[in-house]
Design a protein around this motif. Structure first.
Motif, PDB file in Angstrom:
ATOM      1  N   MET A   1      -9.298  55.457 -13.940  1.00  0.00           N
ATOM      2  CA  MET A   1      -9.186  53.944 -13.753  1.00  0.00           C
ATOM      3  C   MET A   1      -9.026  53.540 -15.128  1.00  0.00           C
ATOM      4  O   MET A   1     -10.064  53.609 -15.960  1.00  0.00           O
ATOM      5  CB  MET A   1     -10.351  53.451 -13.360  1.00  0.00           C
ATOM      6  N   THR A   4      -7.070  47.858 -18.976  1.00  0.00           N
ATOM      7  CA  THR A   4      -5.917  46.886 -19.328  1.00  0.00           C
ATOM      8  C   THR A   4      -6.153  46.389 -20.858  1.00  0.00           C
ATOM      9  O   THR A   4      -7.061  46.086 -20.987  1.00  0.00           O
ATOM     10  CB  THR A   4      -5.916  45.648 -18.432  1.00  0.00           C
ATOM     11  N   ASP A  19     -16.055  50.445 -17.210  1.00  0.00           N
ATOM     12  CA  ASP A  19     -15.426  51.688 -16.525  1.00  0.00           C
ATOM     13  C   ASP A  19     -16.111  52.748 -16.721  1.00  0.00           C
ATOM     14  O   ASP A  19     -16.349  53.613 -15.970  1.00  0.00           O
ATOM     15  CB  ASP A  19     -13.998  51.805 -17.240  1.00  0.00           C
ATOM     16  N   ASP A 173     -14.462  47.755  -6.990  1.00  0.00           N
ATOM     17  CA  ASP A 173     -13.210  47.867  -7.390  1.00  0.00           C
ATOM     18  C   ASP A 173     -12.303  46.768  -7.482  1.00  0.00           C
ATOM     19  O   ASP A 173     -11.346  46.472  -8.287  1.00  0.00           O
ATOM     20  CB  ASP A 173     -12.710  49.084  -6.681  1.00  0.00           C
ATOM     21  N   ARG A 174     -12.585  45.712  -6.334  1.00  0.00           N
ATOM     22  CA  ARG A 174     -11.697  44.674  -6.298  1.00  0.00           C
ATOM     23  C   ARG A 174     -12.176  43.651  -7.417  1.00  0.00           C
ATOM     24  O   ARG A 174     -11.385  43.087  -8.208  1.00  0.00           O
ATOM     25  CB  ARG A 174     -12.090  43.885  -4.994  1.00  0.00           C
ATOM     26  N   ARG A 176     -13.235  44.511 -10.470  1.00  0.00           N
ATOM     27  CA  ARG A 176     -12.543  45.048 -11.678  1.00  0.00           C
ATOM     28  C   ARG A 176     -11.069  44.917 -11.518  1.00  0.00           C
ATOM     29  O   ARG A 176     -10.517  44.543 -12.722  1.00  0.00           O
ATOM     30  CB  ARG A 176     -12.928  46.589 -11.811  1.00  0.00           C
ATOM     31  N   GLU A 177     -10.468  44.926 -10.612  1.00  0.00           N
ATOM     32  CA  GLU A 177      -8.766  44.724 -10.584  1.00  0.00           C
ATOM     33  C   GLU A 177      -8.628  43.181 -11.052  1.00  0.00           C
ATOM     34  O   GLU A 177      -7.747  43.085 -11.715  1.00  0.00           O
ATOM     35  CB  GLU A 177      -8.411  44.996  -9.096  1.00  0.00           C
ATOM     36  N   SER A 178      -9.312  42.246 -10.246  1.00  0.00           N
ATOM     37  CA  SER A 178      -9.207  40.815 -10.645  1.00  0.00           C
ATOM     38  C   SER A 178      -9.523  40.614 -12.170  1.00  0.00           C
ATOM     39  O   SER A 178      -8.840  39.928 -12.786  1.00  0.00           O
ATOM     40  CB  SER A 178     -10.063  40.158  -9.440  1.00  0.00           C
ATOM     41  N   ALA A 180      -9.132  42.370 -14.679  1.00  0.00           N
ATOM     42  CA  ALA A 180      -8.078  43.025 -15.645  1.00  0.00           C
ATOM     43  C   ALA A 180      -7.139  41.980 -15.620  1.00  0.00           C
ATOM     44  O   ALA A 180      -6.193  42.013 -16.661  1.00  0.00           O
ATOM     45  CB  ALA A 180      -7.651  44.360 -15.150  1.00  0.00           C
ATOM     46  N   THR A 181      -6.825  40.988 -14.806  1.00  0.00           N
ATOM     47  CA  THR A 181      -5.887  39.889 -14.934  1.00  0.00           C
ATOM     48  C   THR A 181      -6.150  38.793 -15.766  1.00  0.00           C
ATOM     49  O   THR A 181      -5.505  37.780 -15.791  1.00  0.00           O
ATOM     50  CB  THR A 181      -5.433  39.526 -13.537  1.00  0.00           C
TER      51      THR A 181
END
Length: 235
Positions: A1, A4, A19, A173-174, A176-178, A180-181
């Motif tokens: 993973m 960003t 991470d 993980d959700r 972390r994904e959010s 990153a934006t």
């Protein structure tokens, strides 16, 4: 993973730290079974229990299984945080709301001088620590990127280590994904997150993310130690 951006940006550094902690936690939680997950090393532990068997007055959760929680208070270990909140401009009433205590308790803490006496703390199980982390990250995501529902209704606690971990990693993980934006402007926005069980509404989102990393790291370290103690216990 991957992260960003680059590691020399604020967001890049925060994501890289998260991470690495997430990778280490995944390794340390491999093979967690139900007996270990619910192991109570001392009497009167806080844990995940059936609603009818809850031992604490403020246990919560939307389903059959709830997370132990005692009476609201400000522990001595958090006196410095209360002082920082006040110094940062939070009113006594807002601090009291933040900690779910009366205004008189906040005033008592702010008037305290010298090092506070260590207060009693409850030993908690791996199930409790994992549930506590899950609850806060689920709520943190909900109040920054979601519909801002009541956090205590969002996590269905379970006595199954496998199910708890599957649900937990999905939330992490959700998150972390959010994260990153998030833009530089949003990192500097006070109140970008309105999570009600912390000072998010009064902090920049960069500070909120730093605090979330700290929360993840220190609770995962505690879980790792409990796993070590479980393996080393005298049968």
């Amino acid at each position: 993973m991957g992260t960003t951006g680059t590691r020399d940006t604020r967001l890049g550094l925060l994501l890289a730290q998260f991470d690495q902690a997430r990778e280490m936690a995944g390794v340390r939680l491999t093979g967690l079974g139900d007996e270990e997950y619910l192991w109570e090393p001392v009497p009167d532990c806080w844990s995940v229990r059936r609603r009818a068997e809850a031992r604490t007055p403020r246990a919560f959760g939307p389903g059959e299984w709830v997370l132990d929680q005692g009476l609201p208070d400000i522990p001595p270990s958090e006196y410095a945080e209360v002082a920082r909140q006040a110094a940062g401009g939070m009113t006594v009433a807002k601090i009291a709301e933040d900690w779910s205590v009366g205004v008189e308790r906040v005033e008592e803490v702010l008037a305290h001088r010298g090092d506070p006496e260590p207060g009693p703390t409850h030993v908690t199980t791996i199930a409790w620590r994992l549930g506590h982390l899950h609850f806060h990250f689920e709520g943190g995501w909900e109040w920054a990127f979601g519909r801002r529902r009541e956090p205590k209704t969002l996590v269905d606690f379970t006595p199954s280590a496998e199910l708890a971990l599957a649900r937990f990693w999905e939330t992490i993980d959700r998150w972390r994904e959010s994260v990153a934006t998030v833009t530089e402007e949003q990192l500097d926005t006070v109140g970008f997150s309105r999570y009600p069980y912390a000072s998010d509404a009064d902090d920049t989102y960069a500070s909120v993310l730093g605090g979330a990393n700290l929360e993840f790291i220190h609770h995962m370290a505690e879980i790792a130690l409990l796993r070590d103690l479980f393996r080393a216990r005298v049968r």
